[in-house]
Design a protein around this motif. Structure first.
Motif, PDB file in Angstrom:
ATOM      1  N   ALA A 212      75.345  58.864  -4.141  1.00  0.00           N
ATOM      2  CA  ALA A 212      74.447  58.437  -3.125  1.00  0.00           C
ATOM      3  C   ALA A 212      73.679  57.239  -3.224  1.00  0.00           C
ATOM      4  O   ALA A 212      73.908  56.036  -2.486  1.00  0.00           O
ATOM      5  CB  ALA A 212      73.598  59.569  -2.470  1.00  0.00           C
ATOM      6  N   ILE A 213      73.149  57.193  -4.347  1.00  0.00           N
ATOM      7  CA  ILE A 213      72.161  56.179  -4.705  1.00  0.00           C
ATOM      8  C   ILE A 213      72.951  54.942  -5.182  1.00  0.00           C
ATOM      9  O   ILE A 213      72.755  53.860  -4.741  1.00  0.00           O
ATOM     10  CB  ILE A 213      70.961  56.527  -5.687  1.00  0.00           C
ATOM     11  CG1 ILE A 213      70.180  57.512  -5.230  1.00  0.00           C
ATOM     12  CG2 ILE A 213      70.521  55.150  -6.450  1.00  0.00           C
ATOM     13  CD1 ILE A 213      69.232  58.077  -6.221  1.00  0.00           C
ATOM     14  N   ASN A 214      74.086  55.312  -5.950  1.00  0.00           N
ATOM     15  CA  ASN A 214      75.107  54.135  -6.364  1.00  0.00           C
ATOM     16  C   ASN A 214      75.607  53.588  -5.260  1.00  0.00           C
ATOM     17  O   ASN A 214      75.786  52.210  -5.231  1.00  0.00           O
ATOM     18  CB  ASN A 214      76.282  54.803  -7.175  1.00  0.00           C
ATOM     19  CG  ASN A 214      75.636  55.270  -8.779  1.00  0.00           C
ATOM     20  OD1 ASN A 214      74.665  54.571  -9.250  1.00  0.00           O
ATOM     21  ND2 ASN A 214      76.339  56.021  -9.393  1.00  0.00           N
ATOM     22  N   SER A 215      76.106  54.305  -4.131  1.00  0.00           N
ATOM     23  CA  SER A 215      76.544  53.621  -2.814  1.00  0.00           C
ATOM     24  C   SER A 215      75.605  52.685  -2.143  1.00  0.00           C
ATOM     25  O   SER A 215      76.030  51.796  -1.743  1.00  0.00           O
ATOM     26  CB  SER A 215      77.124  54.834  -1.869  1.00  0.00           C
ATOM     27  OG  SER A 215      75.756  55.191  -1.139  1.00  0.00           O
ATOM     28  N   TYR A 216      74.277  52.999  -2.345  1.00  0.00           N
ATOM     29  CA  TYR A 216      73.242  52.136  -1.769  1.00  0.00           C
ATOM     30  C   TYR A 216      73.239  50.687  -2.374  1.00  0.00           C
ATOM     31  O   TYR A 216      73.335  49.721  -2.190  1.00  0.00           O
ATOM     32  CB  TYR A 216      71.969  52.695  -1.748  1.00  0.00           C
ATOM     33  CG  TYR A 216      71.796  54.216  -1.205  1.00  0.00           C
ATOM     34  CD1 TYR A 216      72.682  54.468  -0.078  1.00  0.00           C
ATOM     35  CD2 TYR A 216      70.802  54.898  -1.553  1.00  0.00           C
ATOM     36  CE1 TYR A 216      72.576  55.644   0.525  1.00  0.00           C
ATOM     37  CE2 TYR A 216      70.814  56.317  -0.681  1.00  0.00           C
ATOM     38  CZ  TYR A 216      71.803  56.625   0.074  1.00  0.00           C
ATOM     39  OH  TYR A 216      71.581  58.001   0.746  1.00  0.00           O
ATOM     40  N   GLN A 217      73.153  50.881  -3.950  1.00  0.00           N
ATOM     41  CA  GLN A 217      73.008  49.838  -4.905  1.00  0.00           C
ATOM     42  C   GLN A 217      74.483  49.016  -4.630  1.00  0.00           C
ATOM     43  O   GLN A 217      74.245  47.678  -4.835  1.00  0.00           O
ATOM     44  CB  GLN A 217      72.894  50.261  -6.356  1.00  0.00           C
ATOM     45  CG  GLN A 217      71.678  50.883  -6.680  1.00  0.00           C
ATOM     46  CD  GLN A 217      70.448  50.001  -6.486  1.00  0.00           C
ATOM     47  OE1 GLN A 217      70.510  48.684  -5.983  1.00  0.00           O
ATOM     48  NE2 GLN A 217      69.323  50.181  -7.029  1.00  0.00           N
ATOM     49  N   GLU A 218      75.487  49.530  -4.660  1.00  0.00           N
ATOM     50  CA  GLU A 218      76.839  48.847  -4.392  1.00  0.00           C
ATOM     51  C   GLU A 218      76.786  47.920  -3.327  1.00  0.00           C
ATOM     52  O   GLU A 218      77.576  46.940  -3.031  1.00  0.00           O
ATOM     53  CB  GLU A 218      77.994  49.862  -4.712  1.00  0.00           C
ATOM     54  CG  GLU A 218      78.203  50.409  -6.026  1.00  0.00           C
ATOM     55  CD  GLU A 218      79.290  51.450  -5.950  1.00  0.00           C
ATOM     56  OE1 GLU A 218      79.787  51.721  -4.917  1.00  0.00           O
ATOM     57  OE2 GLU A 218      79.521  52.013  -7.038  1.00  0.00           O
ATOM     58  N   ALA A 219      76.155  48.163  -1.937  1.00  0.00           N
ATOM     59  CA  ALA A 219      76.042  47.766  -0.819  1.00  0.00           C
ATOM     60  C   ALA A 219      75.041  46.453  -0.972  1.00  0.00           C
ATOM     61  O   ALA A 219      75.233  45.562  -0.182  1.00  0.00           O
ATOM     62  CB  ALA A 219      75.903  48.851   0.287  1.00  0.00           C
ATOM     63  N   ALA A 220      74.286  46.534  -1.820  1.00  0.00           N
ATOM     64  CA  ALA A 220      73.214  45.245  -2.046  1.00  0.00           C
ATOM     65  C   ALA A 220      73.544  44.102  -2.806  1.00  0.00           C
ATOM     66  O   ALA A 220      74.246  44.175  -3.972  1.00  0.00           O
ATOM     67  CB  ALA A 220      72.005  46.117  -2.835  1.00  0.00           C
ATOM     68  N   LYS A 221      73.194  42.980  -2.095  1.00  0.00           N
ATOM     69  CA  LYS A 221      73.289  41.809  -2.768  1.00  0.00           C
ATOM     70  C   LYS A 221      72.261  41.792  -3.975  1.00  0.00           C
ATOM     71  O   LYS A 221      72.731  40.863  -4.948  1.00  0.00           O
ATOM     72  CB  LYS A 221      73.119  40.716  -1.724  1.00  0.00           C
ATOM     73  CG  LYS A 221      73.449  39.099  -2.360  1.00  0.00           C
ATOM     74  CD  LYS A 221      73.587  38.229  -0.988  1.00  0.00           C
ATOM     75  CE  LYS A 221      73.652  36.662  -1.579  1.00  0.00           C
ATOM     76  NZ  LYS A 221      73.491  35.705  -0.478  1.00  0.00           N
ATOM     77  N   ILE A 222      71.151  41.882  -3.520  1.00  0.00           N
ATOM     78  CA  ILE A 222      70.205  42.074  -4.610  1.00  0.00           C
ATOM     79  C   ILE A 222      69.771  43.524  -4.881  1.00  0.00           C
ATOM     80  O   ILE A 222      69.588  44.330  -3.988  1.00  0.00           O
ATOM     81  CB  ILE A 222      68.968  41.327  -4.070  1.00  0.00           C
ATOM     82  CG1 ILE A 222      69.066  39.799  -3.883  1.00  0.00           C
ATOM     83  CG2 ILE A 222      67.608  41.642  -4.813  1.00  0.00           C
ATOM     84  CD1 ILE A 222      67.878  39.027  -2.949  1.00  0.00           C
ATOM     85  N   PRO A 223      69.709  43.844  -6.041  1.00  0.00           N
ATOM     86  CA  PRO A 223      69.400  45.312  -6.477  1.00  0.00           C
ATOM     87  C   PRO A 223      68.217  45.873  -5.633  1.00  0.00           C
ATOM     88  O   PRO A 223      67.450  45.188  -5.641  1.00  0.00           O
ATOM     89  CB  PRO A 223      69.122  45.250  -8.115  1.00  0.00           C
ATOM     90  CG  PRO A 223      70.000  44.026  -8.531  1.00  0.00           C
ATOM     91  CD  PRO A 223      69.858  42.950  -7.450  1.00  0.00           C
ATOM     92  N   LEU A 224      68.401  47.122  -5.202  1.00  0.00           N
ATOM     93  CA  LEU A 224      67.415  47.916  -4.475  1.00  0.00           C
ATOM     94  C   LEU A 224      66.294  48.386  -5.332  1.00  0.00           C
ATOM     95  O   LEU A 224      66.508  49.025  -6.506  1.00  0.00           O
ATOM     96  CB  LEU A 224      68.033  48.882  -3.686  1.00  0.00           C
ATOM     97  CG  LEU A 224      68.896  48.459  -2.811  1.00  0.00           C
ATOM     98  CD1 LEU A 224      69.770  49.643  -2.249  1.00  0.00           C
ATOM     99  CD2 LEU A 224      68.403  47.731  -1.612  1.00  0.00           C
ATOM    100  N   LEU A 225      65.142  48.358  -4.869  1.00  0.00           N
ATOM    101  CA  LEU A 225      64.106  49.387  -5.146  1.00  0.00           C
ATOM    102  C   LEU A 225      64.488  50.939  -4.772  1.00  0.00           C
ATOM    103  O   LEU A 225      64.817  50.815  -3.178  1.00  0.00           O
ATOM    104  CB  LEU A 225      62.703  49.021  -4.791  1.00  0.00           C
ATOM    105  CG  LEU A 225      62.126  47.945  -4.787  1.00  0.00           C
ATOM    106  CD1 LEU A 225      60.971  47.426  -4.342  1.00  0.00           C
ATOM    107  CD2 LEU A 225      61.898  47.686  -6.498  1.00  0.00           C
ATOM    108  N   ILE A 226      64.769  51.807  -5.545  1.00  0.00           N
ATOM    109  CA  ILE A 226      64.811  53.193  -5.099  1.00  0.00           C
ATOM    110  C   ILE A 226      63.791  54.258  -5.410  1.00  0.00           C
ATOM    111  O   ILE A 226      63.502  54.557  -6.800  1.00  0.00           O
ATOM    112  CB  ILE A 226      66.111  53.747  -5.787  1.00  0.00           C
ATOM    113  CG1 ILE A 226      67.720  52.823  -5.443  1.00  0.00           C
ATOM    114  CG2 ILE A 226      66.472  55.100  -5.263  1.00  0.00           C
ATOM    115  CD1 ILE A 226      67.837  52.894  -3.864  1.00  0.00           C
ATOM    116  N   GLY A 227      63.026  54.611  -4.622  1.00  0.00           N
ATOM    117  CA  GLY A 227      61.795  55.045  -4.586  1.00  0.00           C
ATOM    118  C   GLY A 227      61.819  56.563  -4.173  1.00  0.00           C
ATOM    119  O   GLY A 227      62.700  57.011  -3.391  1.00  0.00           O
ATOM    120  N   VAL A 228      60.789  57.394  -4.649  1.00  0.00           N
ATOM    121  CA  VAL A 228      60.563  58.847  -4.397  1.00  0.00           C
ATOM    122  C   VAL A 228      59.213  59.171  -4.466  1.00  0.00           C
ATOM    123  O   VAL A 228      58.298  58.360  -5.361  1.00  0.00           O
ATOM    124  CB  VAL A 228      61.477  59.572  -5.027  1.00  0.00           C
ATOM    125  CG1 VAL A 228      61.048  59.901  -6.425  1.00  0.00           C
ATOM    126  CG2 VAL A 228      61.648  60.930  -4.457  1.00  0.00           C
TER     127      VAL A 228
END
Length: 396
Positions: A113-129
């Protein structure tokens, strides 16, 4: 970093001057070269040395559209649908996952799931929790991800002192990074010694000096592990009520903050350098606001609170970005004109906005830039903060 902090401090101060009817930037003091008699106007100043990291961020910013820059300012809650599509559509800066997003998932499910978010991003995402330990555990509450929930700071310290806390911090970082997270919204830097306080169970549960030592140790380990940390909840929660469900007014004097609440935040900023961010609460803090400007506003929307924090960051030579607590909380809704909490939060110079309703808030921010309520130079400064944090975490 210091140059950016000074620019943001100036931006926050300008908002206050504007609100007070004070002079605009065109009435600023004359060039110190004239007043100090240090040279004539014809002398060419020596250009500062080029900072390669800053140059890369400046080049990236220059290529971005306004929509992309505004999107980077949103640390959004993962939506129930279209999460990957929204990353591209709104140019989001990052996603925060809550219990709903990790519940019953296997490690592979979550990684994919997280990889799918990153793959959609032009600029790498902050992924927080939020994986504080104790009562706030979005990841280890799922037995598929960890056999046992992470213990609270108080439990860890009672069992093994600061060494146990540092070991536990490292274990969290290893697990979270393996799953795809790069930010843990921790540690709680609030000082609380009263068991009746709302924040007590999440805090270290000791005095300011001991809490500062705890924060320094945790943030230092997180920096070593390459995990982004977030000090919360500035300027210190005290004995205030839960702002998820209501309004909290903090009437404590400034001296209390200076001699107690601020100490853990200063320690965390010093330990974390450019890998640590600061989350501002929605408490109304009378001692840090100004009558006629931002008195009565939640700290997250008050420019004077941010000026205090920027000065602290400058003195500590640490801190990357200031972020709001969730703008969907009841404590902030009542103060945002026409529901535009994000516009008010950016006006106060927050660099990251935690928002569930980003699909509504982002268009309102763009409209505010179009009508002059917000200006693009400020958006540029705030976006630069976010990009520099991503750079410090190895994402850029």
């Amino acid at each position: 970093m210091k140059r950016l902090l000074c620019s943001l401090l100036a931006a926050a101060s300008l908002f206050i001057l504007t609100a007070c009817g004070g002079p605009s930037s065109s009435t600023s003091d004359p060039d110190p070269a004239y007043s100090a008699g240090s040279g004539s106007a014809s002398e060419e100043p020596t250009p500062p040395p080029v900072d390669e990291k800053e140059a890369r961020i400046d080049a990236l910013l220059a290529q971005m559209t306004l929509e992309e820059k505004v999107g980077q300012l949103f640390f959004a809650r993962v939506p129930e649908t279209d999460a990957a599509a929204d990353v591209a559509k709104y140019h989001l800066g990052g996603y925060i996952l809550f219990g709903r997003d990790t519940k019953a998932k296997t490690a592979n499910d979550l990684i994919q799931a997280i990889n799918s978010y990153q793959e959609a991003a032009k600029i790498p995402l902050l992924i927080g929790v939020d994986e504080e330990g104790g009562s706030v555990v979005r990841v280890s509450s799922n037995p598929h991800l960890r056999a046992k929930k992470f213990a609270s700071p108080q439990q860890l310290y009672a069992a093994g002192g600061m060494e146990a806390i540092v070991r536990d911090t490292h274990e969290k970082d290893v697990l979270l990074k393996a799953l795809g997270f790069n930010v843990n919204l921790a540690p709680v830097a609030d000082v609380s010694t009263d068991r009746s306080d709302f924040i007590y169970d999440r805090s270290f549960g000791q005095d300011a000096v001991s809490t500062a030592e705890y924060v320094r140790a945790v943030v230092g380990q997180m920096k070593e592990d390459g995990m982004g940390s977030v000090l919360k909840h500035f300027p210190g929660y005290g004995n205030n009520v839960d702002t998820h469900t209501g309004i909290a007014v903090d009437e404590r004097p400034l001296k209390t903050f200076e001699t107690s609440d601020f100490l853990p935040f200063k320690a965390g900023l010093e330990a974390g350098g450019d890998t640590v961010a600061v989350l501002v609460s929605h408490n109304i803090v009378d001692a840090l606001t100004m009558e006629g400007v931002d008195a009565g506003l939640p700290a997250s929307l008050a420019p004077n609170v941010h000026i205090t924090l920027y000065l602290m960051m400058h003195e500590a030579n640490g801190g990357s970005v200031i972020m709001t607590d969730d703008l969907a909380m009841d404590a902030v809704k009542a103060y945002s004109k026409d529901g535009s909490a994000a516009v008010m939060a950016l006006w106060a110079t927050n660099g990251l906005l935690i928002a569930s309703d980003y699909r509504t808030q982002i268009p309102q921010v763009l409209a505010a830039v179009a009508d002059g309520t917000l200006d693009e130079p400020t958006i540029n400064l705030l976006c630069t903060q976010v990009l520099q944090w991503k750079q410090a975490l190895g994402l850029l």
